[in-house]
Design an enzyme around this catalytic site. Sequence first.
Site, PDB file in Angstrom:
ATOM      1  N   LEU A  60      13.828  63.603  41.417  1.00 29.66           N
ATOM      2  CA  LEU A  60      14.071  62.840  40.197  1.00 29.66           C
ATOM      3  C   LEU A  60      14.924  61.619  40.512  1.00 29.66           C
ATOM      4  CD1 LEU A  60      15.029  65.747  37.734  1.00 29.66           C
ATOM      5  CD2 LEU A  60      12.821  64.564  37.855  1.00 29.66           C
ATOM      6  N   ASP A  61      14.795  60.591  39.680  1.00 29.60           N
ATOM      7  CA  ASP A  61      15.692  59.444  39.754  1.00 29.60           C
ATOM      8  C   ASP A  61      17.128  59.912  39.527  1.00 29.60           C
ATOM      9  OD1 ASP A  61      13.553  57.741  40.099  1.00 29.60           O
ATOM     10  OD2 ASP A  61      13.465  57.125  37.992  1.00 29.60           O
ATOM     11  N   ARG A  62      18.072  59.116  39.981  1.00 30.21           N
ATOM     12  CA  ARG A  62      19.483  59.467  39.859  1.00 30.21           C
ATOM     13  C   ARG A  62      19.872  59.759  38.414  1.00 30.21           C
ATOM     14  NH1 ARG A  62      24.377  56.910  38.820  1.00 30.21           N
ATOM     15  NH2 ARG A  62      23.220  55.041  38.244  1.00 30.21           N
TER      16      ARG A  62
END
Length: 269
Positions: A82-84
Amino acid sequence: MLVRSGGSVRGTLVPVPAAEWGWLITPEELRSWVVEETPEIIAVNKPGLVVCHPSKHGPWSSLIGAAREHFGLERLHMPSRLDRETSGVVVLAKDHKTASRLQRAAERRRVRKTYYAILTGELTESRTVKEPLARDQTAAFFGRQAVAADGRPAETEFVPLAAASGFTFARVHPNTGRLHQIRVHAAWMGHAVAGDKLYGPDPGFMLEFIREGFTARMGAALPFRRHALHAAEIVFSTVRGDETFCAPLARDMADFCARIGLSVGNAVL
């Protein structure tokens, strides 16, 4: 300083102190994020603002690094990531055979994902956006994507579950897997993901955030400190059948919804 959400109840995220540069994971936090562990996998409910990949701040500054240290594993594989700023379920494979099984499903597009999002504006009916995506050639931020006639096909289904106070709590199904797909399609239909620094009210917020952190100007314009997107479920269709992993809604999103009277139903389990 970044604000972070950690955990003290298994799989449920609650506030804990932040590091000046971002996030340094503790063993206690990591254990509290684990929603499932078998001899083959570790599934965690990643808080928003935790990076998945190794960073320059050492092994405890990323999810993969902290998990290797805590579980005493030389290698871990990440067939999902996942993105940050996106919270939710991330699956870590403990061995190459398991990683290959899950990765083959992803490569063959035999993965189904369900997200929860807080959208700006009140969406009154389900919508399926089928708009191709490509890199935004005019953007100052290199990674910004845009709807483009010559882009790659992309399809996202948005299902409103509740609307109140100018926001919508929605279930989202990305039927393709393009970069930033949900956020781009949400903004394109006029209901950007709350807190989105790249596709929200001012695309310049992303570069400002990189230079200066979360500024007062952002706080005045954005209703949420990160983009309010949560990966609730991922299903890998493999030779074993459907391998399903889930994570309850992040506490920061649940708390925001509660404050504005937006029902999340049984999303927080």
